[in-house]
Design a protein around this motif. Structure first.
Motif, PDB file in Angstrom:
ATOM      1  N   ARG A  95      30.149  18.583  -4.981  1.00 38.82           N
ATOM      2  CA  ARG A  95      31.445  18.083  -5.462  1.00 38.82           C
ATOM      3  C   ARG A  95      32.563  19.049  -5.078  1.00 38.82           C
ATOM      4  NH1 ARG A  95      28.422  16.815 -10.187  1.00 38.82           N
ATOM      5  NH2 ARG A  95      29.438  18.444 -11.400  1.00 38.82           N
ATOM      6  N   TRP A  96      32.270  20.366  -5.131  1.00 40.03           N
ATOM      7  CA  TRP A  96      33.276  21.349  -4.695  1.00 40.03           C
ATOM      8  C   TRP A  96      33.588  21.181  -3.218  1.00 40.03           C
ATOM      9  CZ3 TRP A  96      32.246  24.908  -0.847  1.00 40.03           C
ATOM     10  CH2 TRP A  96      33.331  25.746  -0.527  1.00 40.03           C
ATOM     11  N   LEU A  97      32.546  21.070  -2.394  1.00 46.47           N
ATOM     12  CA  LEU A  97      32.745  20.930  -0.947  1.00 46.47           C
ATOM     13  C   LEU A  97      33.576  19.697  -0.629  1.00 46.47           C
ATOM     14  CD1 LEU A  97      31.980  22.131   1.847  1.00 46.47           C
ATOM     15  CD2 LEU A  97      29.987  20.613   1.832  1.00 46.47           C
ATOM     16  N   ASP A  98      33.413  18.661  -1.409  1.00 46.92           N
ATOM     17  CA  ASP A  98      34.162  17.419  -1.199  1.00 46.92           C
ATOM     18  C   ASP A  98      35.660  17.643  -1.319  1.00 46.92           C
ATOM     19  OD1 ASP A  98      34.122  14.405  -0.931  1.00 46.92           O
ATOM     20  OD2 ASP A  98      35.128  14.590  -2.878  1.00 46.92           O
ATOM     21  N   THR A  99      36.096  18.583  -2.169  1.00 50.75           N
ATOM     22  CA  THR A  99      37.530  18.799  -2.380  1.00 50.75           C
ATOM     23  C   THR A  99      38.215  19.437  -1.179  1.00 50.75           C
ATOM     24  OG1 THR A  99      37.285  21.010  -3.358  1.00 50.75           O
ATOM     25  CG2 THR A  99      37.123  19.132  -4.851  1.00 50.75           C
ATOM     26  N   VAL A 100      37.450  20.072  -0.291  1.00 54.20           N
ATOM     27  CA  VAL A 100      38.044  20.751   0.861  1.00 54.20           C
ATOM     28  C   VAL A 100      37.578  20.121   2.174  1.00 54.20           C
ATOM     29  CG1 VAL A 100      38.461  22.953  -0.291  1.00 54.20           C
ATOM     30  CG2 VAL A 100      36.221  22.517   0.755  1.00 54.20           C
ATOM     31  N   SER A 101      37.093  18.880   2.112  1.00 55.81           N
ATOM     32  CA  SER A 101      36.572  18.200   3.299  1.00 55.81           C
ATOM     33  C   SER A 101      37.350  16.932   3.591  1.00 55.81           C
ATOM     34  CB  SER A 101      35.085  17.849   3.096  1.00 55.81           C
ATOM     35  OG  SER A 101      34.312  19.002   2.868  1.00 55.81           O
ATOM     36  N   THR A 102      37.388  16.575   4.871  1.00 55.58           N
ATOM     37  CA  THR A 102      38.056  15.333   5.282  1.00 55.58           C
ATOM     38  C   THR A 102      37.217  14.122   4.911  1.00 55.58           C
ATOM     39  OG1 THR A 102      39.047  16.476   7.176  1.00 55.58           O
ATOM     40  CG2 THR A 102      39.034  14.078   7.234  1.00 55.58           C
ATOM     41  N   ASN A 103      35.932  14.175   5.202  1.00 56.41           N
ATOM     42  CA  ASN A 103      35.028  13.057   4.938  1.00 56.41           C
ATOM     43  C   ASN A 103      34.263  13.306   3.645  1.00 56.41           C
ATOM     44  OD1 ASN A 103      35.707  11.923   7.527  1.00 56.41           O
ATOM     45  ND2 ASN A 103      34.370  13.459   8.447  1.00 56.41           N
ATOM     46  N   ARG A 104      34.023  12.234   2.935  1.00 56.15           N
ATOM     47  CA  ARG A 104      33.413  12.356   1.622  1.00 56.15           C
ATOM     48  C   ARG A 104      32.006  12.961   1.679  1.00 56.15           C
ATOM     49  NH1 ARG A 104      37.608  11.996   1.052  1.00 56.15           N
ATOM     50  NH2 ARG A 104      37.058  14.124   0.476  1.00 56.15           N
ATOM     51  N   VAL A 105      31.791  13.922   0.787  1.00 59.20           N
ATOM     52  CA  VAL A 105      30.473  14.524   0.614  1.00 59.20           C
ATOM     53  C   VAL A 105      29.813  13.775  -0.534  1.00 59.20           C
ATOM     54  CG1 VAL A 105      29.193  16.642   0.161  1.00 59.20           C
ATOM     55  CG2 VAL A 105      31.352  16.742   1.428  1.00 59.20           C
ATOM     56  N   CYS A 437      48.922  32.219  -3.333  1.00 61.69           N
ATOM     57  CA  CYS A 437      48.455  30.875  -3.678  1.00 61.69           C
ATOM     58  C   CYS A 437      46.963  30.825  -3.975  1.00 61.69           C
ATOM     59  CB  CYS A 437      48.777  29.888  -2.564  1.00 61.69           C
ATOM     60  SG  CYS A 437      47.874  30.189  -1.018  1.00 61.69           S
ATOM     61  N   ALA A 438      46.242  31.929  -3.731  1.00 61.22           N
ATOM     62  CA  ALA A 438      44.786  31.905  -3.865  1.00 61.22           C
ATOM     63  C   ALA A 438      44.356  31.553  -5.284  1.00 61.22           C
ATOM     64  CB  ALA A 438      44.190  33.246  -3.442  1.00 61.22           C
ATOM     65  N   GLY A 439      45.026  32.123  -6.271  1.00 63.59           N
ATOM     66  CA  GLY A 439      44.654  31.874  -7.658  1.00 63.59           C
ATOM     67  C   GLY A 439      44.864  30.431  -8.075  1.00 63.59           C
ATOM     68  N   THR A 440      45.994  29.836  -7.650  1.00 65.10           N
ATOM     69  CA  THR A 440      46.264  28.444  -8.021  1.00 65.10           C
ATOM     70  C   THR A 440      45.305  27.495  -7.312  1.00 65.10           C
ATOM     71  OG1 THR A 440      47.979  28.326  -6.299  1.00 65.10           O
ATOM     72  CG2 THR A 440      48.682  28.886  -8.523  1.00 65.10           C
ATOM     73  N   ILE A 441      44.958  27.816  -6.065  1.00 61.57           N
ATOM     74  CA  ILE A 441      43.982  26.996  -5.344  1.00 61.57           C
ATOM     75  C   ILE A 441      42.637  27.062  -6.054  1.00 61.57           C
ATOM     76  CG2 ILE A 441      42.585  26.915  -3.235  1.00 61.57           C
ATOM     77  CD1 ILE A 441      45.084  27.559  -1.645  1.00 61.57           C
ATOM     78  N   ASP A 442      42.235  28.260  -6.409  1.00 62.01           N
ATOM     79  CA  ASP A 442      40.958  28.463  -7.085  1.00 62.01           C
ATOM     80  C   ASP A 442      40.911  27.675  -8.398  1.00 62.01           C
ATOM     81  OD1 ASP A 442      38.434  30.350  -7.119  1.00 62.01           O
ATOM     82  OD2 ASP A 442      39.264  30.418  -9.145  1.00 62.01           O
ATOM     83  N   ALA A 443      41.971  27.758  -9.171  1.00 58.15           N
ATOM     84  CA  ALA A 443      42.021  27.065 -10.460  1.00 58.15           C
ATOM     85  C   ALA A 443      41.968  25.555 -10.271  1.00 58.15           C
ATOM     86  CB  ALA A 443      43.288  27.462 -11.218  1.00 58.15           C
ATOM     87  N   TYR A 444      42.674  25.041  -9.269  1.00 58.14           N
ATOM     88  CA  TYR A 444      42.698  23.599  -9.028  1.00 58.14           C
ATOM     89  C   TYR A 444      41.315  23.095  -8.648  1.00 58.14           C
ATOM     90  CZ  TYR A 444      43.103  19.183  -6.667  1.00 58.14           C
ATOM     91  OH  TYR A 444      42.873  17.892  -6.272  1.00 58.14           O
ATOM     92  N   VAL A 445      40.690  23.778  -7.678  1.00 62.89           N
ATOM     93  CA  VAL A 445      39.383  23.325  -7.180  1.00 62.89           C
ATOM     94  C   VAL A 445      38.357  23.331  -8.295  1.00 62.89           C
ATOM     95  CG1 VAL A 445      37.483  23.872  -5.621  1.00 62.89           C
ATOM     96  CG2 VAL A 445      39.829  23.975  -4.782  1.00 62.89           C
ATOM     97  N   ARG A 446      38.370  24.354  -9.118  1.00 63.14           N
ATOM     98  CA  ARG A 446      37.408  24.420 -10.224  1.00 63.14           C
ATOM     99  C   ARG A 446      37.661  23.298 -11.224  1.00 63.14           C
ATOM    100  NH1 ARG A 446      35.259  30.395 -11.511  1.00 63.14           N
ATOM    101  NH2 ARG A 446      35.362  31.271  -9.432  1.00 63.14           N
TER     102      ARG A 446
END
Length: 449
Positions: A95-105, A437-446
């Protein structure tokens, strides 16, 4: 001309005779148009991109400054909770990988998966070719790719070697030095070069040692942390010590095998591939065995990438390599790249790494928040890139590199933006690597996963 054709045309310049002689003023409008097309197509496909766009208030890309809020920190590709990896929670990592991928995982069967390597193999069967960084300093970064990405990475490197002055003629033996992590990206990148340089019927050399897998590296990192905090059990300590000893033995064996392969093949033209660290160790051993430049072909060539990777070498390490293996600067191709993008920048004869037209070079302040506008002369800052060739994930990334860049014509005659040789890692500097932006990205993805 449609927006789609702009992306296609820029990426297809990989096959141009010299794509590095296009002035920035001419390429920039085309890059902006192409990036906007990518953005419009993928803003609703890549969850993290949608978040970045909403946060930055970006609905269209019209200037370089519009690209900055859309860039992912390089740490975004390891923003998953480390516990998920150590506890083998593959469904959550998917599910995490899906958030940073173009095609659905999509969810998949997890039956029979015994570790990270098995999970990565299962993803590959679904068309997700995930390459990971080594993770030697912590969590490994995981970057999704498609077959299109793998094919392009290998082809672009081969074309870059031609720009660097190494025309492949199927006339030599390819010698690989050291061990490279067995990832889809690494395998795909090296294959076209191997096929193009190797003489018919001449098998390339690679050390016969157990492959370095991302799962194996990650396991060792986890054990090292347990040792450091005192939570490792006796059995885990014994396993760590055994694995560490086996790895040291494999490294020594790889150096010995490579030195022997070079000596045995010294009457042939050679194309040597590796990083400075293992190349220096092999050269030292070749010298210790009584051989030097006079014993090797004057037409040997080499491809060197990756810098020193924090390896400590003596000041004359380049001279030792050159004078042992009969290499001259004209027959060595140096490259600058990273796992986060598919394109490898090749160094020109003037000692600068040139950016092709399908890659936008951006220079940011140390925080990674603000664009340093291209002006005259050489400017210093944090490197960021947008690689239009990327298919399986977003092409914009903020790197951990401190560089000196210019958008003016180079002394080599080419007019593309270029980066100087003196590249530093912010992580190695006293201030450390702190991307805003690293912290906000991390918080969003989690939060999403």
């Amino acid at each position: 001309m449609t927006l789609e054709s702009q992306v296609t045309q820029l990426v297809s310049l990989v096959d141009a005779k010299n794509p590095f002689d296009m002035p920035f003023s001419e390429v920039l409008p085309r890059q902006l148009e192409a990036i906007n097309e990518r953005f419009q197509d993928r803003v609703h496909k890549i969850k993290l991109l949608k978040n970045r766009a909403d946060t930055g208030g970006i609905t269209e890309v019209r200037r370089m400054a519009d690209v900055v809020p859309l860039l992912f920190a390089h740490t975004a590709y390891k923003s998953y909770p480390e516990g998920w990896l150590l506890e083998q929670k593959w469904d959550r990592l998917g599910r995490w990988l899906d958030t940073v991928s173009t095609n659905r995982v999509a969810p998949m069967s997890l039956e029979g998966i015994k570790g990270l390597d098995d999970w990565l193999t299962r993803l590959g069967e679904q068309g997700h070719y995930v390459s990971c960084s080594s993770g030697t300093t912590g969590k490994c970064a995981m970057m999704n790719a498609t077959q299109v990405d793998l094919d392009f990475a290998g082809h672009a490197l081969l074309r870059g070697l031609v720009f660097g002055g190494l025309a492949p003629n199927h006339d030599r033996r390819l010698i690989s030095l050291g061990q490279v992590a067995a990832t889809p990206r690494n395998r795909a990148t090296g294959r076209p070069m191997m096929e193009a340089f190797s003489a018919p019927g001449v098998a390339p050399f690679a050390p016969k040692v157990p492959p370095i897998t991302i799962g194996g590296i990650t396991e060792m990192v986890g054990l090292r942390k347990k040792l450091a905090d005192g939570t490792a059990k006796p059995g885990e300590i014994a396993h760590y010590e055994a694995e560490a000893a086996a790895r040291e033995k494999a490294i020594a064996s790889a150096v010995e095998q490579a030195a022997e392969a070079l000596i045995e093949s010294r009457g042939m033209k050679l194309h040597i591939v590796g990083m400075f660290g293992p190349m220096y160790k092999v050269a030292e051993l070749v010298r210790a065995k009584g051989y030097s430049a006079k014993d090797f072909s004057s037409e040997n060539s080499a491809f060197i990438s990756g810098g020193l990777k924090r390896v400590q070498l003596p000041p004359n390490y380049r001279e030792v390599i050159h004078e042992t293996l009969n290499l001259t600067p004209e027959r060595i191709c140096h490259a600058y790249g990273m796992q986060e993008i598919s394109t490898t920048a090749i160094r020109c004869k003037a000692g600068r790494y040139h950016m092709p037209p399908w890659v936008m070079l951006l220079l940011l302040d140390e925080s990674g928040e603000h664009l340093i506008e291209p002006t005259s002369g050489e400017l210093e800052g944090r490197a960021a890139f947008f690689d239009l060739s990327l298919d399986g994930r977003w092409g914009g990334v903020i790197s951990g590199d401190k560089i000196r860049a210019t958008w003016e014509p180079c002394a080599c005659g080419n007019r593309s933006p270029s980066v100087g040789e003196d590249i530093q890692r912010y992580a190695d500097l006293a201030s450390g690597d702190k991307i805003a932006c690293a912290g906000t990205i991390d918080a969003y993805v989690r939060g999403v996963t």
